[in-house]
Motif scaffolding. Structure first.
Motif, PDB file in Angstrom:
ATOM      1  N   ALA A  50      33.698 -13.670  46.325  1.00 24.04           N
ATOM      2  CA  ALA A  50      32.336 -14.198  46.358  1.00 24.04           C
ATOM      3  C   ALA A  50      31.813 -14.418  44.943  1.00 24.04           C
ATOM      4  CB  ALA A  50      31.416 -13.239  47.113  1.00 24.04           C
ATOM      5  N   ASP A  51      30.936 -15.414  44.779  1.00 23.46           N
ATOM      6  CA  ASP A  51      30.264 -15.669  43.508  1.00 23.46           C
ATOM      7  C   ASP A  51      28.971 -14.864  43.529  1.00 23.46           C
ATOM      8  OD1 ASP A  51      28.869 -16.548  41.313  1.00 23.46           O
ATOM      9  OD2 ASP A  51      29.101 -18.689  41.747  1.00 23.46           O
ATOM     10  N   MET A  52      28.969 -13.736  42.813  1.00 24.88           N
ATOM     11  CA  MET A  52      27.821 -12.837  42.803  1.00 24.88           C
ATOM     12  C   MET A  52      27.308 -12.648  41.380  1.00 24.88           C
ATOM     13  SD  MET A  52      29.167 -10.090  45.652  1.00 24.88           S
ATOM     14  CE  MET A  52      27.553  -9.632  46.288  1.00 24.88           C
ATOM     15  N   ARG A  53      27.478 -13.673  40.546  1.00 23.64           N
ATOM     16  CA  ARG A  53      27.036 -13.570  39.158  1.00 23.64           C
ATOM     17  C   ARG A  53      25.528 -13.358  39.097  1.00 23.64           C
ATOM     18  NH1 ARG A  53      28.416 -18.976  36.945  1.00 23.64           N
ATOM     19  NH2 ARG A  53      28.118 -19.496  39.134  1.00 23.64           N
ATOM     20  N   GLY A  54      25.120 -12.348  38.312  1.00 19.49           N
ATOM     21  CA  GLY A  54      23.709 -12.086  38.111  1.00 19.49           C
ATOM     22  C   GLY A  54      22.981 -11.581  39.340  1.00 19.49           C
ATOM     23  N   VAL A  55      23.709 -11.106  40.340  1.00 21.40           N
ATOM     24  CA  VAL A  55      23.073 -10.640  41.579  1.00 21.40           C
ATOM     25  C   VAL A  55      22.441  -9.260  41.376  1.00 21.40           C
ATOM     26  CG1 VAL A  55      25.076  -9.453  42.582  1.00 21.40           C
ATOM     27  CG2 VAL A  55      23.424 -10.556  44.091  1.00 21.40           C
ATOM     28  N   ASP A  56      21.348  -9.007  42.073  1.00 25.92           N
ATOM     29  CA  ASP A  56      20.697  -7.700  42.031  1.00 25.92           C
ATOM     30  C   ASP A  56      21.024  -6.961  43.325  1.00 25.92           C
ATOM     31  OD1 ASP A  56      19.103  -5.465  41.884  1.00 25.92           O
ATOM     32  OD2 ASP A  56      17.259  -6.543  41.415  1.00 25.92           O
ATOM     33  N   LEU A  57      21.878  -5.942  43.210  1.00 29.61           N
ATOM     34  CA  LEU A  57      22.266  -5.116  44.362  1.00 29.61           C
ATOM     35  C   LEU A  57      21.654  -3.724  44.263  1.00 29.61           C
ATOM     36  CD1 LEU A  57      26.048  -6.088  44.614  1.00 29.61           C
ATOM     37  CD2 LEU A  57      24.228  -6.788  46.162  1.00 29.61           C
ATOM     38  N   SER A  58      20.573  -3.594  43.505  1.00 32.83           N
ATOM     39  CA  SER A  58      19.935  -2.286  43.341  1.00 32.83           C
ATOM     40  C   SER A  58      19.525  -1.720  44.695  1.00 32.83           C
ATOM     41  CB  SER A  58      18.687  -2.417  42.461  1.00 32.83           C
ATOM     42  OG  SER A  58      19.009  -2.987  41.217  1.00 32.83           O
ATOM     43  N   HIS A  59      19.865  -0.466  44.917  1.00 31.42           N
ATOM     44  CA  HIS A  59      19.510   0.280  46.135  1.00 31.42           C
ATOM     45  C   HIS A  59      20.190  -0.255  47.401  1.00 31.42           C
ATOM     46  CE1 HIS A  59      16.427   2.455  43.872  1.00 31.42           C
ATOM     47  NE2 HIS A  59      16.137   1.288  43.321  1.00 31.42           N
ATOM     48  N   LEU A  87      23.276  -2.937  39.680  1.00 29.44           N
ATOM     49  CA  LEU A  87      23.743  -2.148  40.818  1.00 29.44           C
ATOM     50  C   LEU A  87      23.162  -0.740  40.790  1.00 29.44           C
ATOM     51  CD1 LEU A  87      26.509  -3.986  39.761  1.00 29.44           C
ATOM     52  CD2 LEU A  87      27.079  -3.297  42.058  1.00 29.44           C
ATOM     53  N   ASP A  88      21.998  -0.553  40.156  1.00 28.30           N
ATOM     54  CA  ASP A  88      21.441   0.785  40.043  1.00 28.30           C
ATOM     55  C   ASP A  88      21.026   1.311  41.417  1.00 28.30           C
ATOM     56  OD1 ASP A  88      19.520  -1.377  39.305  1.00 28.30           O
ATOM     57  OD2 ASP A  88      18.053   0.218  39.634  1.00 28.30           O
ATOM     58  N   ALA A 105      27.808  -5.780  33.751  1.00 29.97           N
ATOM     59  CA  ALA A 105      27.019  -5.268  34.880  1.00 29.97           C
ATOM     60  C   ALA A 105      26.407  -3.911  34.545  1.00 29.97           C
ATOM     61  CB  ALA A 105      27.892  -5.154  36.125  1.00 29.97           C
ATOM     62  N   SER A 106      25.229  -3.655  35.111  1.00 33.92           N
ATOM     63  CA  SER A 106      24.558  -2.375  34.893  1.00 33.92           C
ATOM     64  C   SER A 106      24.463  -1.620  36.206  1.00 33.92           C
ATOM     65  CB  SER A 106      23.148  -2.599  34.334  1.00 33.92           C
ATOM     66  OG  SER A 106      22.467  -1.364  34.268  1.00 33.92           O
ATOM     67  N   PHE A 107      24.874  -0.355  36.154  1.00 32.56           N
ATOM     68  CA  PHE A 107      24.817   0.500  37.333  1.00 32.56           C
ATOM     69  C   PHE A 107      23.682   1.514  37.225  1.00 32.56           C
ATOM     70  CE2 PHE A 107      28.994  -1.252  37.327  1.00 32.56           C
ATOM     71  CZ  PHE A 107      29.393  -1.297  38.644  1.00 32.56           C
TER      72      PHE A 107
END
Length: 199
Positions: A50-59, A87-88, A105-107
């Protein structure tokens, strides 16, 4: 390749659609913010390639999800600042991130409050990646401070300049991993395997 927006997923949740184990192979999520969708459960979902560039998956709740070959690196649009994936506080326990690109990416999110003890009897880190698989994953310059990677398989991953300060890496598998200029300030590496890792 099908573009999927946060609005599409919000509509699905509101209609009661069960997105657990959904197949998003090759879908385009770039630049979307999925972290604020209340009730979104992506347990076991498939995000292969999948193309998930710059996606916000926080929580986001997505344990045992598959991100094989997914692109979660930074998104650069003309005239706009670089947008890196967030991805925090995500729950990705047991997920497969093999061959994914997580460059930058930031976790942990901005100004994380890191626990004094990342493993054992201390407080649990905000991001759960316990037993996750990262084989051949690109984590160049990723921010993994305070992340729980205990028991995870990072074999052959690229962790150059990655910040793993106060991360829990107890019993993690790191053979053949490139850890050049990586930071481990206060990290717990007890029982971790570093056979043939590049330090």
């Amino acid at each position: 390749r099908v573009p999927i927006s946060a609005e599409n997923l919000l509509d699905a949740v509101e209609l009661g659609v069960d997105l657990r184990h959904a197949n998003f192979t090759g879908a385009i999520f770039s630049g979307e913010s999925l972290g604020g969708i209340v009730g979104l459960d992506l347990t076991g979902a498939n995000f292969t390639n999948a193309d998930m560039r710059g996606v916000d998956l926080s929580h986001v709740i997505a344990p045992r999800a598959r991100f094989f070959g997914a692109d979660l690196s930074c998104l650069q649009r003309d005239g706009e600042p670089e947008l890196c994936s967030q991805l925090d506080a995500a729950d990705l326990e047991g997920s497969d991130l093999s061959s994914a690109d997580l460059t930058g990416a930031s976790f942990v999110g901005p100004d994380p409050e890191l626990p004094e003890v990342a493993c054992g009897d201390g407080p649990r880190p905000s991001v759960q990646l316990t037993d996750a698989v990262f084989g051949q994953t690109n984590l160049l310059r990723a921010d993994l401070r305070g992340v729980d990677l205990s028991g995870s398989d990072l074999s052959g991953a690229l962790l150059v300049e990655t910040n793993m300060g106060q991360a829990c890496l107890a019993a993690a598998h790191l053979p053949l991993t490139d850890l050049s200029r990586a930071r481990f300030d206060g990290a717990d590496l007890s029982g971790a395997s570093l056979v043939n890792a590049v330090m």
